[in-house]
Design an enzyme around this catalytic site. Structure first.
Site, short mmCIF file in Angstrom:
data_model
loop_
_atom_site.label_atom_id
_atom_site.label_comp_id
_atom_site.label_asym_id
_atom_site.label_seq_id
_atom_site.Cartn_x
_atom_site.Cartn_y
_atom_site.Cartn_z
N CYS A 343 -51.17 -53.36 -60.64
CA CYS A 343 -52.40 -53.07 -59.89
C CYS A 343 -52.07 -52.18 -58.69
O CYS A 343 -51.64 -52.69 -57.65
CB CYS A 343 -53.08 -54.36 -59.43
SG CYS A 343 -54.61 -54.06 -58.51
N CYS A 346 -53.98 -53.12 -55.43
CA CYS A 346 -53.54 -54.33 -54.73
C CYS A 346 -52.19 -54.14 -54.05
O CYS A 346 -52.01 -54.47 -52.88
CB CYS A 346 -53.42 -55.49 -55.73
SG CYS A 346 -54.95 -55.93 -56.58
N ASP A 347 -51.22 -53.63 -54.81
CA ASP A 347 -49.84 -53.66 -54.36
C ASP A 347 -49.35 -52.34 -53.77
O ASP A 347 -48.27 -52.29 -53.18
CB ASP A 347 -48.92 -54.06 -55.53
CG ASP A 347 -49.29 -55.45 -56.08
OD1 ASP A 347 -49.77 -56.26 -55.28
OD2 ASP A 347 -49.09 -55.69 -57.27
#
Length: 520
Positions: A343, A346-347
């Protein structure tokens, strides 16, 4: 800090505060501390039951605690909870201020009964759409149970901690100084990990349920749509899902859902669940199906779950969706969440200033590379094909970026690391036949989806790709069993298509019910 419109909305929310509490900030002279001070001053100025103090002495700066006067709450934010986490801040303000949670009474009571000492630390990023669920769940637990402490930490702001703990994926949760979990977790999942008797108790409740007319397996767009259409027919409907919302929860921007110009995955998932709850649908969350037993003499299909529970139904609609496809090469599993990520939204912030690779030449891979290029030092996009498959407009944008390199004809051979985290990858040059190495700190895998259908092998007909084979009505090879969404052979895995397919499968299931139950 807050604009006039946001202040107006927040003021309306804070009118629900009934108990006085104080915000205790730990600040220094840095710009982030001044930003946080501005935010907290705005909040305190909107509600006469909130007092702001700036004499905090927490080791993490900037940070602030929410303390109920005369109460025993340990809840803290380290950093500025804006972006996706602004909702977490608002909910924390309301709950510390006495406004009740919407969680069901049984769950709230389980939180209050927890015994022991629980010191939680959650590392989040402001661009992570999965982090707020974890932060909000642990905040609520800290409000309800004095034995639970929680601090939510902006990983991008506290890079030293992130480096020391080698955190490469968010959300990452520590309990009493030890790793507790990574990735999206709902309140019930956290409780299940803490309360060892919870799974057996839940299985007992499910086993006692009467048979359903329609049982939907999966809580994504297809499953939600199927449940609504079934319930509107006035028949007994249940929906059992591993996580309500499914893969939509991992989706950032959604701009092609007709009549909804723009939304985000978690927001859409909440809307789907709220819509389902408007009907008499028995929602059973956190249930992972493990076996489908075809109908016997009683005419009822049985679905068994990993926790030992089993449910029966006259018809079943399978809407188990799909998940990110893995590379399947050495090192990938070993370094998952230690440099291997799926992701970028997200990361990505955790790799600021570092070198990363994106694997995949379709739209997802190219979009990920474009997003990451604005955060990291350098992006290398690798694809096994001789050309990129992404839309032309995305390719033009990609090639315009100065810190992006594209390597074609490059199947991945191995993800390498030092035992603790990723330090590179090996790929094969299909033109020369040579194996080459890239030194980097992160690998983002974007190579498509894999249907969640392994548990159905040998029970009904699957395609070579593992997709559930369905006809034009959504019927599978088993009479009375239907399927919809990304787990099926229907082409084009899109939310809008899954919604329609779920409705179609539900109507077909209802048609099957009325025809098979008609008197001779």
């Amino acid at each position: 800090m807050l604009d006039a419109n946001l202040k107006s909305q927040l003021k309306a929310y804070l009118e629900k505060v009934t108990l006085p509490f104080e915000i205790v900030a730990s600040l220094d002279d840095g710009p982030k501390s001044q930003e946080l001070l501005g935010l907290l001053q705005d909040i305190a100025g909107l509600c006469d039951k909130i007092t702001l103090r700036t004499d905090g002495s927490d080791a993490r700066v900037p940070s602030f605690a929410l303390n109920r006067l005369g109460g025993d709450i340990s809840l803290r934010f380290a950093g500025l909870p804006m972006g996706h986490e602004f909702t977490s801040l608002v909910l924390a303000l309301l709950q510390v201020g006495g406004h009740p949670s919407k969680a069901d009474a049984d769950t709230l009571e389980r939180i209050r009964r927890l015994d022991g000492e629980y010191r939680f630390e959650t590392y989040f990023s402001l661009s992570c759409q999965n982090c707020p669920d974890v932060v909000q769940a642990l905040n609520l637990m800290a409000v309800l149970n004095p034995r639970v402490q929680h601090v939510a930490i902006d990983g991008a702001l506290f890079q030293d901690e992130v480096e020391a703990r080698q955190i490469m994926a968010v959300p990452t949760v520590y309990l009493n100084g030890e790793p507790f979990g990574q990735g999206r977790m709902e309140l019930e999942q956290i409780l299940a990990k803490l309360d060892t008797g919870a799974a057996a108790h839940e299985a007992e409740k499910l086993n006692a349920k009467a048979a359903f007319d329609v049982l939907v397996i999966g809580g994504g767009p297809a499953g939600a749509s199927a449940a609504i259409y079934a319930a509107r027919k006035g028949i007994r409907t249940g929906i059992a899902a591993e996580r309500f919302g499914g893969q939509v929860l991992d989706t950032m921007a959604i701009e092609n859902l007709i009549s909804v110009p723009e939304t985000e995955g978690p927001k859409l998932a909440r809307a789907l669940e709220e819509h389902v709850r408007q009907y008499e649908v028995d929602i059973m969350n956190l249930q992972r199906a493990s076996q489908l037993v075809p109908a016997g003499a009683d005419g009822l299909h049985e679905v068994r779950f990993e926790n030992g529970a089993a449910l029966k139904a006259k018809t079943v609609i399978l809407a188990t969706g799909a998940r990110y496809r893995a590379l399947g090469v050495p090192g990938e599993e070993q370094y998952r969440a230690k440099g291997v990520a799926y992701c970028p939204h997200c990361d990505g912030p955790l790799f600021k200033g570092k070198r990363v690779a994106v694997i995949g030449g379709g739209n997802s891979g190219v979009e990920a590379a474009i997003d990451l290029a604005g955060i990291v030092a350098h992006v290398t996009l690798l694809t096994h094909g001789a050309q990129l498959r992404a839309d032309a407009v995305l390719q033009r944008k990609l090639h315009s970026l100065p810190n992006v390199q594209v390597i074609l004809n490059a199947p991945i051979a191995e993800v390498t690391g030092d035992g603790q985290k990723v330090n590179g990858l090996l790929y094969k040059d299909r033109v020369s036949g040579e194996t080459r190495r890239l030194d980097l700190e992160g690998v983002f895998v974007q190579i498509g989806l894999l249907p969640n259908s392994e548990w159905l092998k040998g029970t009904l007909e699957l395609s070579e790709r593992g997709e559930i084979i369905v006809d034009a009505r959504g019927a599978t090879s088993l009479p009375g069993v239907f399927a919809a969404g990304d787990a099926t052979t229907v082409p084009y895995k899109q939310i809008v298509i899954a919604l329609g397919e779920g409705a179609k499968a539900s109507l077909a299931a209802f048609d099957h019910l009325i025809r098979t139950s008609a008197p001779a």
